[in-house]
Design an enzyme around this catalytic site. Structure first.
Site, PDB file in Angstrom:
ATOM      1  N   GLU A 114       0.955  -1.469   0.053  1.00 39.51           N
ATOM      2  CA  GLU A 114       0.143   0.020   0.511  1.00 39.51           C
ATOM      3  C   GLU A 114       0.755   1.221  -0.004  1.00 39.51           C
ATOM      4  O   GLU A 114       0.790   2.389   0.720  1.00 39.51           O
ATOM      5  CB  GLU A 114      -0.783   0.207   1.538  1.00 39.51           C
ATOM      6  CG  GLU A 114      -1.740  -1.197   1.558  1.00 39.51           C
ATOM      7  CD  GLU A 114      -2.516  -1.060   2.330  1.00 39.51           C
ATOM      8  OE1 GLU A 114      -4.089  -1.616   2.643  1.00 39.51           O
ATOM      9  OE2 GLU A 114      -1.802  -0.771   3.640  1.00 39.51           O
TER      10      GLU A 114
HETATM   11  C1  TNX Z   1      -4.458  -3.671   4.857  1.00 38.46           C
HETATM   12  S1  TNX Z   1      -3.000  -6.849   4.706  1.00 38.46           S
HETATM   13  C2  TNX Z   1      -3.148  -4.167   5.089  1.00 38.46           C
HETATM   14  C3  TNX Z   1      -2.370  -3.697   7.026  1.00 38.46           C
HETATM   15  C4  TNX Z   1      -3.887  -2.622   7.497  1.00 38.46           C
HETATM   16  C5  TNX Z   1      -4.654  -4.315   6.897  1.00 38.46           C
HETATM   17  C6  TNX Z   1      -6.204  -4.103   7.678  1.00 38.46           C
HETATM   18  C7  TNX Z   1      -1.068  -5.550   4.418  1.00 38.46           C
HETATM   19  C8  TNX Z   1      -0.468  -5.503   3.637  1.00 38.46           C
HETATM   20  N1  TNX Z   1      -1.805  -4.534   4.971  1.00 38.46           N
HETATM   21  O1  TNX Z   1      -1.761  -1.956   6.768  1.00 38.46           O
HETATM   22  O2  TNX Z   1      -3.608  -3.122   9.304  1.00 38.46           O
HETATM   23  O3  TNX Z   1      -5.175  -4.155   5.686  1.00 38.46           O
HETATM   24  O4  TNX Z   1      -6.577  -5.466   7.116  1.00 38.46           O
END
Ligand code: TNX
Length: 522
Positions: free
Chosen positions: A337
């Site tokens: 992300e």
């Molecule tokens: C996505 S999973 C994210 C996290 C959040 C999560 C909550 C991932 C690699 N990144 O930053 O905490 O969703 O479910």
């Protein structure tokens, strides 16, 4: 009439005597194959008798290395609180007189690998044999589950401590079987982490991935950049006081895990998810001005400066200090992300960081987005969101850790009413969390591409160990079984019965679990 009965008496007696073991087995449950183990072992054969642990049972070792002595002490320690027995370890003891638990290493079948074991239970003795101590440790977890659930209590309980006799042969399907704990969104202290390690190890998991940094907090002391924790460690989601592990505390966690044959995988998330670092170290920002600490739950707004030299000097120090305290082979660089990092910056950034990780003797793990970069041989991608990324990783020779959010995220709610958790990836009832096979989930990704399975617990909504337990149990034993037990031996209708029997163990261990209606609790 009388004479006829007498004539047949010996025959009748013999007939009833021959029924005895079966009757006994029925009355007292001495059928090893019905022992409701999780994960389910490869094979179980029953022989219909009992072995009983008493105060006089000795723990014998085939070799008296410190590591084996340590395991004997661990076993005695597991049994002591509930039985009240102080079992003695007899290093050079002879098993021929019986009434012993023998831990035997070496000369085991090669197919057992490093973690497999054979357990042979007869009336007089219980023997766990394996190629090395790790297999003995996994076998001890099986031994715990073969005893009545009250063995898990912290106070002396009534015996007898009987185990059905027979033969178990067991080894894992995948070599990486993990859970992840996000200690960044909310901080959890050393005692909580140790509890999690104990609980995952009881189900034969062998990895705990710690998500040590994120926008809301930096949780590991870095001596060369002390502000990371004195500033970045001070808060958490919701604005309450955060926390961090000193290096001594981190080493203590690593040691505690290693004693349970659990590898710690440290993650420093980058280049996104870095607000806490950017708030602690002004030079990491484009204008050399520190940003404010963040206590909300948005993602994707922060980024390291991929073109600044100081960024790599900083990461070099962080990766070196953490790697130096981490005996396990992996370093996780996050990489998810990074919505505020341009793609043309993201790719060379991850590639540079990969080189730093390798230079520190570690194998890089990254979330599936890191598959967009030139992965070096050995690097691992953790599939969570995009099948396209996972397949791209495979095409570049990477092996995968399977953590599909819609199946394996422990922070997803069980149902719409669950008071904790999120639901962006869907609701995950206990059956949905169990009914999938990593090797067939994504077309184009097969068994040979997969290193293992991991269930992550993100902690935006999770504040206490009580909250952790509620989201982790009873789903975690299912992920442990997906990692350990071959798909041909797994099906929900049979598994749910075994899980139902685990309920009394959860209670004995004081676990705050979700009593799902999908499970026939005993
Ligand atoms: C996505 S999973 C994210 C996290 C959040 C999560 C909550 C991932 C690699 N990144 O930053 O905490 O969703 O479910």
């Amino acid at each position: 009439m009388k004479r006829i009965t007498l004539r047949f008496l010996p025959l009748l007696t013999a007939f009833f005597l021959s029924l005895m073991p079966a009757l006994q087995a029925k009355q007292t449950g001495s059928d090893l194959s019905k022992s409701n183990l999780i994960p389910r072992p490869v094979t179980i054969e029953s022989t219909g008798e009992f072995f009983e642990i008493t105060h006089a049972t000795r723990i014998l070792l085939s070799e008296t290395t410190p590591e084996m002595q340590h395991l004997a002490t661990y076993l005695a320690g597991q049994l002591a609180p509930a039985t009240g027995f102080t079992l003695t370890t007899d290093p050079s003891g002879n098993s021929s007189s019986g009434d012993c638990i023998l831990l035997q290493t070496g000369k085991a079948d090669q197919k057992l690998g490093r973690e497999g074991y054979v357990m042979e239970i007869t009336h007089g003795s219980l023997r766990i044999s394996a190629n090395g101590p790790e297999g003995i440790f996994r076998g001890i977890q099986t031994l715990r589950q073969l005893l009545p659930a009250r063995i898990e209590k912290n106070e002396v309980s009534k015996g007898p401590w009987k185990i059905a006799t027979g033969l178990i042969t067991d080894f894992p399907e995948y070599e990486y079987r993990g859970a992840m704990l996000d200690v960044a969104r909310h901080f959890f202290g050393v005692q909580d982490v140790k509890r999690v390690i104990d609980l995952i190890a009881a189900y034969k998991m062998n990895v705990l991935h710690l998500h040590l940094s994120d926008d809301q907090g930096w949780r590991i002391e870095i001596k060369s950049w002390p502000n990371l924790t004195t500033i970045g460690g001070t808060t958490q989601v919701g604005g309450a006081k955060g926390g961090f592990y000193t290096q001594e505390e981190y080493k203590d966690i690593v040691r505690y895990a290693a004693d349970r044959y659990v590898t710690i995988v440290p993650e420093i998330d980058m280049p996104g998810h870095t607000n806490a670092a950017l708030a602690s170290v002004p030079e990491l920002n484009p204008d050399n001005q520190a940003v404010k600490l963040y206590t909300g739950t948005n993602v994707g707004f922060s980024t390291l400066q991929t073109k600044k030299e100081i960024t790599y000097q900083f990461l070099g120090d962080v990766i070196r200090e953490i790697s130096g305290m981490t005996p396990g082979p992996y370093f996780h660089v996050g990489g998810d992300e990074s919505h505020s990092t341009k793609k043309e910056d993201y790719i060379p950034f991850i590639e540079k960081v990969q080189d730093i990780v390798i230079a520190n003797g570690k194998t890089m793990i990254g979330w599936d987005e890191t598959a967009l970069t030139a992965l070096k041989p050995g690097s691992i991608a953790q599939y969570w969101a995009k099948a396209e990324n996972a397949k791209l990783g495979v095409s570049k020779g990477a092996r995968l850790i399977m953590s599909p959010a819609a199946k394996a995220y422990l922070d997803m709610k069980y149902n719409a009413k669950t008071h904790l958790g999120l639901k962006w990836a869907g609701l995950i009832e206990v059956d949905a969390g169990y009914k999938w096979d990593p090797a067939t989930l994504v077309p184009g990704i097969g068994r040979e591409n997969i290193l293992g399975v991991e269930c992550p617990l993100w902690s935006e909504t999770v504040v206490t160990i009580h909250d952790i337990e509620f989201l982790v149990f009873p789903r975690l034993p299912g992920y442990a079984e997906i990692g350990w037990t071959a798909p041909a031996l797994r099906n929900w209708d049979e598994y749910k019965v075994r899980l139902g029997h685990q309920g009394e163990r959860f209670k004995a261990m004081g676990i705050n679990y979700y009593p799902s209606v999908k499970v026939p609790w005993k």
